[in-house]
Design a protein around this motif. Sequence first.
Motif: not given
Length: 207
Positions: A62-81, A83-91
């Motif tokens: 609604r605001h023209g922004g972007k939602l990035i999910v931290n670490d969790d690829v499956e959550l990002a996929l399920a929520a249709q985010a 994007g995702v942000h990957l840390g050192l120990d992530d997928l």
Amino acid sequence: MNALRGLYAITPTALCLEPSRLLAAVDAALRGGARLIQYRDKSSDPTRRLESARALRALCARHGGKLIVNDDVELALAAQAHGVHLGLDDLPLSEARARLGPDCLIGVTCQDSLHRARAASAGGADYLAFGAFFVSRTKPDARRATLALLCEARIDTSLPICAIGGITADNAGPLIDAGADLIAAAEGVFGAADVEIAARRYARCFT
């Protein structure tokens, strides 16, 4: 307006535990000019996390922004985010890209490592995150990055660069001048008495 330039507001886990407060705070941050919202929720309630992520996705849209999910690829996929942000120990980046597809934004934590940044760039990352540049309340033990490193990274890559770690509206200027496209902040935005005003102060650093 470039979606990968400006304030990148990161939600503290404590705020995520109260969904109504979370949505109100993120709405205020977006009104203040945040371009990206990172949903960073380290709690262990998958149902609430998915509901919140979906609500945040709609709010960002609604605001023209972007939602990035931290670490969790499956959550990002399920929520249709967005994007995702990957840390050192992530997928691994390659696996995240295969799971999420070519259009999803993927950011990679590089800390103070140009080697990691080059590998992420070659692997198809959409932005690179360096830091911490200052003492961070969110991650007090984080490795420190320098302004010189940021300048070198700017020469080294054409990808958007995110600077993170203890950054305020008062100390962000030199980082932006050195090449940071995104300034990430958690407590600096969501710990403020007025989230919208705090976000606007960061956003003004880019103008």
